[in-house]
Scaffold this motif. Structure first.
Motif, PDB file in Angstrom:
ATOM      1  N   PHE A   1       7.804  -4.302  -3.150  1.00 18.57           N
ATOM      2  CA  PHE A   1       6.920  -3.318  -3.754  1.00 18.57           C
ATOM      3  C   PHE A   1       6.378  -3.851  -5.068  1.00 18.57           C
ATOM      4  O   PHE A   1       7.110  -4.464  -5.843  1.00 18.57           O
TER       5      PHE A   1
ATOM      6  N   CYS B   1       0.685  -6.494  -6.394  1.00 20.16           N
ATOM      7  CA  CYS B   1      -0.072  -6.342  -5.150  1.00 20.16           C
ATOM      8  C   CYS B   1      -1.509  -6.829  -5.324  1.00 20.16           C
ATOM      9  O   CYS B   1      -1.975  -7.068  -6.445  1.00 20.16           O
ATOM     10  N   ARG B   2      -2.188  -6.949  -4.212  1.00 20.05           N
ATOM     11  CA  ARG B   2      -3.555  -7.446  -4.168  1.00 20.05           C
ATOM     12  C   ARG B   2      -4.486  -6.674  -5.095  1.00 20.05           C
ATOM     13  O   ARG B   2      -5.341  -7.244  -5.764  1.00 20.05           O
TER      14      ARG B   2
ATOM     15  N   VAL C   1       3.073  -1.576  -1.353  1.00 19.01           N
ATOM     16  CA  VAL C   1       3.684  -2.698  -0.645  1.00 19.01           C
ATOM     17  C   VAL C   1       2.926  -3.971  -0.989  1.00 19.01           C
ATOM     18  O   VAL C   1       1.710  -3.956  -1.166  1.00 19.01           O
ATOM     19  N   SER C   2       3.664  -5.077  -1.046  1.00 20.33           N
ATOM     20  CA  SER C   2       3.063  -6.338  -1.458  1.00 20.33           C
ATOM     21  C   SER C   2       3.973  -7.488  -1.057  1.00 20.33           C
ATOM     22  O   SER C   2       5.171  -7.307  -0.902  1.00 20.33           O
ATOM     23  N   GLU C   3       3.386  -8.663  -0.875  1.00 18.12           N
ATOM     24  CA  GLU C   3       4.215  -9.842  -0.631  1.00 18.12           C
ATOM     25  C   GLU C   3       4.401 -10.651  -1.916  1.00 18.12           C
ATOM     26  O   GLU C   3       5.166 -11.597  -1.957  1.00 18.12           O
TER      27      GLU C   3
ATOM     28  N   GLU D   1       2.301   7.735  -0.995  1.00 11.85           N
ATOM     29  CA  GLU D   1       2.801   6.602  -0.221  1.00 11.85           C
ATOM     30  C   GLU D   1       1.760   5.481  -0.132  1.00 11.85           C
ATOM     31  O   GLU D   1       0.573   5.720  -0.321  1.00 11.85           O
ATOM     32  N   SER D   2       2.223   4.286   0.237  1.00 16.21           N
ATOM     33  CA  SER D   2       1.323   3.143   0.429  1.00 16.21           C
ATOM     34  C   SER D   2       0.251   3.428   1.485  1.00 16.21           C
ATOM     35  O   SER D   2      -0.873   2.949   1.388  1.00 16.21           O
TER      36      SER D   2
ATOM     37  N   ARG E   1      10.075 -10.595   3.378  1.00 17.57           N
ATOM     38  CA  ARG E   1       8.974 -10.929   2.476  1.00 17.57           C
ATOM     39  C   ARG E   1       8.334  -9.746   1.767  1.00 17.57           C
ATOM     40  O   ARG E   1       7.801  -9.896   0.671  1.00 17.57           O
ATOM     41  N   VAL E   2       8.296  -8.575   2.442  1.00  9.55           N
ATOM     42  CA  VAL E   2       7.536  -7.476   1.844  1.00  9.55           C
ATOM     43  C   VAL E   2       8.371  -6.764   0.796  1.00  9.55           C
ATOM     44  O   VAL E   2       9.525  -6.424   1.029  1.00  9.55           O
TER      45      VAL E   2
END
Lengths: 197, 197
Positions: free
Chosen positions: A55, A68-69, A62-64, A86-87, A52-53
């Motif tokens: 970029f 991203c949010r 990182v995001s689903e 980095e994230s 699921r994860v």
């Protein structure tokens, strides 16, 4: 050496970063003796992450979702972009609650010794975003080490050419630290960056 | 805090022994960015261990069969049994190649503070094995700490009553160590256990 399966698990764990042979053995026996529910939760979470994860197509965090949010959040300002390696760095900065703009995750820092040049990083994507006229300031928040500084210098030169304000996080004494124990480079930077009170 | 899945993985990893929040985060990102093959190998090895690995019905060591490799081996002597706390200790002793008998894994040591009494350990199973007339010597190889010593003392009393020779691993200076840095209890034991040359 153990018999088959337990040794395979010790080997697989030992390949993870920061886990030596002794820790791998300890964790393997923990998993062996733990409730099956605990092993299942671990297995499921590894698979879910791999499935699921992904970029964020905009910032590289990182995001689903595709975005991203933070990139999706309409309350975040589009006028400033904070560039990190980095994230993990996004999370660290979010915890300060000091920054209300958007991020750009490079995916590392320029490091010729590790074979990482500007083309391996998400620099082209950053320049495309900066094409958007809204961006007024770019904050370079790469790590304060050799590779991070080199990356920041490289980016600063490119971004200044676009007539956008560029800043770098301050270096100096860590809050709560002890002047006596500061290394001379950090102390030198703290002098250099002194502010009138 | 990260979004959903990656945070779930960090949490699951953080529950493993010896893995703090920072290592959990580092390992989670390693898994996220690693080749899918590596994540699959890890998942498979966890599942295989939970499905296939059990404990030897005779000695309590880890095994994929009902009886472990050592208990099945006809070349191992039935006349001496080495009693250890955990399966890890079997591996440590096997590496020395000093012992050709069989093992008995207790599954821990007597520790009233942790609620572990003799009935929680595989002591009854040991006494049943000692009923077999072949056993001539029991070597108590529990850890040289408070719990291990208490367990050894407890077992020694029971086994001596069966008229079987009981021995305990020697305590003393570690080979390659430095006398100056030995703690006083270890040095005291080394004196106590001195051998004529």
């Amino acid at each position: 050496m153990y018999e088959g399966a337990i040794q395979d698990l010790i080997d697989a764990l030992g390949r993870l970063p920061g886990i030596g042979p002794k820790s791998a053995q300890r964790i393997a026996f923990h998993i062996l003796q733990a409730d099956p529910e605990i092993a299942r939760a671990l297995v499921d979470s590894i698979r879910t992450v791999k499935e699921r994860v992904k970029f964020c197509v905009i910032c590289g965090n990182v995001s689903e979702e595709d975005e991203c949010r933070i990139c999706r959040d309409p309350r975040r300002e589009n006028t400033s972009i904070c560039v990190v390696e980095e994230s993990k760095d996004v999370i660290a900065i979010e915890r300060t609650r000091e920054f209300r703009g958007k991020y750009h995750v490079l995916g590392g820092a320029i490091s010729p010794i590790d074979g990482v040049g500007p083309e391996q990083l998400r620099i082209r994507e950053l320049m495309v975003r900066l094409g958007d006229l809204q961006v007024k300031e770019v904050i370079l928040a790469t790590d304060p080490n050799l590779e991070g500084e080199a990356t920041a210098t490289y980016l600063a030169r490119m971004i200044k050419a676009l007539d956008i304000k560029v800043s770098r996080l301050a270096s100096g004494l860590p809050v709560g630290g002890d002047l006596e124990y500061a290394d001379e480079i950090t102390l030198g930077r703290a002098f250099e960056g002194r502010r009138s009170v």
